[in-house]
Design a protein around this motif. Sequence first.
Motif, PDB file in Angstrom:
ATOM      1  N   PHE A 142       6.762  87.414 117.949  1.00 19.00           N
ATOM      2  CA  PHE A 142       7.814  88.451 118.201  1.00 19.00           C
ATOM      3  C   PHE A 142       9.113  87.737 118.158  1.00 19.00           C
ATOM      4  CE2 PHE A 142       4.421  90.785 120.802  1.00 19.00           C
ATOM      5  CZ  PHE A 142       4.178  91.668 119.681  1.00 19.00           C
ATOM      6  N   GLY A 143      10.171  88.466 117.656  1.00 15.71           N
ATOM      7  CA  GLY A 143      11.386  87.783 117.637  1.00 15.71           C
ATOM      8  C   GLY A 143      12.506  88.479 116.562  1.00 15.71           C
ATOM      9  N   ASP A 144      13.423  87.576 116.054  1.00 16.39           N
ATOM     10  CA  ASP A 144      14.437  88.061 114.927  1.00 16.39           C
ATOM     11  C   ASP A 144      13.533  87.882 113.670  1.00 16.39           C
ATOM     12  OD1 ASP A 144      13.976  85.413 114.206  1.00 16.39           O
ATOM     13  OD2 ASP A 144      15.959  84.600 115.223  1.00 16.39           O
ATOM     14  N   VAL A 148      11.345  97.442 113.191  1.00 17.80           N
ATOM     15  CA  VAL A 148      12.318  96.327 113.741  1.00 17.80           C
ATOM     16  C   VAL A 148      11.893  96.337 115.339  1.00 17.80           C
ATOM     17  CG1 VAL A 148      14.620  96.042 114.499  1.00 17.80           C
ATOM     18  CG2 VAL A 148      14.315  96.699 112.193  1.00 17.80           C
ATOM     19  N   LEU A 149      11.478  97.558 115.857  1.00 15.35           N
ATOM     20  CA  LEU A 149      11.151  97.425 117.365  1.00 15.35           C
ATOM     21  C   LEU A 149       9.769  96.597 117.343  1.00 15.35           C
ATOM     22  CD1 LEU A 149      11.690  98.483 120.333  1.00 15.35           C
ATOM     23  CD2 LEU A 149      10.246 100.635 119.792  1.00 15.35           C
ATOM     24  N   ARG A 200       8.544  94.199 115.374  1.00 14.43           N
ATOM     25  CA  ARG A 200       8.834  92.971 115.138  1.00 14.43           C
ATOM     26  C   ARG A 200       9.427  92.335 116.313  1.00 14.43           C
ATOM     27  NH1 ARG A 200      13.866  92.520 112.338  1.00 14.43           N
ATOM     28  NH2 ARG A 200      14.541  91.705 114.440  1.00 14.43           N
ATOM     29  N   ARG A 201      10.209  92.827 117.213  1.00 14.67           N
ATOM     30  CA  ARG A 201      10.835  92.393 118.477  1.00 14.67           C
ATOM     31  C   ARG A 201      10.068  92.173 119.424  1.00 14.67           C
ATOM     32  NH1 ARG A 201      16.507  95.894 118.071  1.00 14.67           N
ATOM     33  NH2 ARG A 201      17.587  94.530 116.428  1.00 14.67           N
ATOM     34  N   ALA A 223      16.705  96.496 126.663  1.00 12.79           N
ATOM     35  CA  ALA A 223      16.268  95.500 125.767  1.00 12.79           C
ATOM     36  C   ALA A 223      15.438  94.418 126.565  1.00 12.79           C
ATOM     37  CB  ALA A 223      17.689  94.587 125.662  1.00 12.79           C
ATOM     38  N   GLU A 262      11.242  97.070 126.137  1.00 14.11           N
ATOM     39  CA  GLU A 262      11.126  98.509 125.563  1.00 14.11           C
ATOM     40  C   GLU A 262       9.628  99.065 125.753  1.00 14.11           C
ATOM     41  OE1 GLU A 262      14.418  96.189 123.303  1.00 14.11           O
ATOM     42  OE2 GLU A 262      12.591  95.749 124.120  1.00 14.11           O
ATOM     43  N   HIS A 298      15.221  93.045 106.799  1.00 14.33           N
ATOM     44  CA  HIS A 298      14.965  93.100 108.431  1.00 14.33           C
ATOM     45  C   HIS A 298      16.323  93.023 108.803  1.00 14.33           C
ATOM     46  CE1 HIS A 298      10.745  93.598 109.813  1.00 14.33           C
ATOM     47  NE2 HIS A 298      10.626  93.112 108.538  1.00 14.33           N
ATOM     48  N   ASP A 334      18.235  95.695 110.757  1.00 14.38           N
ATOM     49  CA  ASP A 334      18.960  95.612 112.452  1.00 14.38           C
ATOM     50  C   ASP A 334      20.330  96.379 112.254  1.00 14.38           C
ATOM     51  OD1 ASP A 334      16.521  94.276 113.478  1.00 14.38           O
ATOM     52  OD2 ASP A 334      17.596  92.139 112.754  1.00 14.38           O
TER      53      ASP A 334
END
Length: 324
Positions: free
Chosen positions: A8-10, A43-44, A46-47, A235, A238, A308, A312
Amino acid sequence: MAARVVRFGDPSAIALAHETLRRPRGNEVLVRVTHAALGSTDVLARRGGYVLQPVPGFVPGYDFVGVLETESAVSAALGLRTGSRVAGVLPRMGAHATRLVVSPTFLVAVPDALTSEAAAVLPLNGVTAALALRYAGPARSVLIQGMTGAVGSLAAQLALRDGRTVLGTGTTPPPGLSAADVTLVDYRDANWPASVREQTGGGAEAAIDHTGSPLVREAVAPSGVVVRTAFAGRAGHERDDAVRRSAEAVLRRFGHPREIVCSVPFWVLRKRPEYRRTLTGLLADVTEGRLRAFEPEVIAFDAVWAAHRAADARGVGRTVVLRM
């Protein structure tokens, strides 16, 4: 080739690699994916904030357009033959790959006059908008939280076509609509729910919301309904916030106003004929100009990290589409 979330991250958390694809079984078919949308849910996920993907190791992507490379008795019965251009929504992600083995019950034909890029932005967003309005029932006035977003703009157009009065939070109308079509409510005003109640004579009869905000309930009449399509959270929190707010919404299903959780993946899985009719109609609407979806921002699959980053940034009026 598939784009897999390895942590998980950028965007650097995405790994692009060749993977062995199993053979179709039973009535499954093989689809060569040509385009796949990359939206806010990807995106969510992936984070690490998406409830339905609690651990890394998955391939994101719900919706796609591609070409049927094999067929089965079921696909033939649905009018989908080898070489057909198809679109679909997967119930468990996995569309960010060059080939998919799927049940043909998740697929519909793409109209010849519609480009694959334009078709790719529609399935998940369009089905979400259509299903949310279905859950809103016969409400004559509908508040759309985030009307300038990809789902909100489609919901607004569909609601107007149904003859409903549409109010939406935002400062400018969504692409394709004007201030004469919808009533804008400035969400930056702390008293915006009071403004909605004033303009609707006691509150909107229904609201479509992607934030989970309790303020939405204040803008809806006690006899109305709040349809929750998503739950934005703090943040880093979520997933926990989404679970808590989903549970709260379920408990309010008999409240005043009542609440309904609109989960498209579960609906697609359980209501496949209805889902296919809905998506087929939406694709026809876009093809014939009755509905306007966001413009695709097409980025090559081998630049998935740039895609991605673009997702973002979430440019207004555009949806990122991967070209395989």
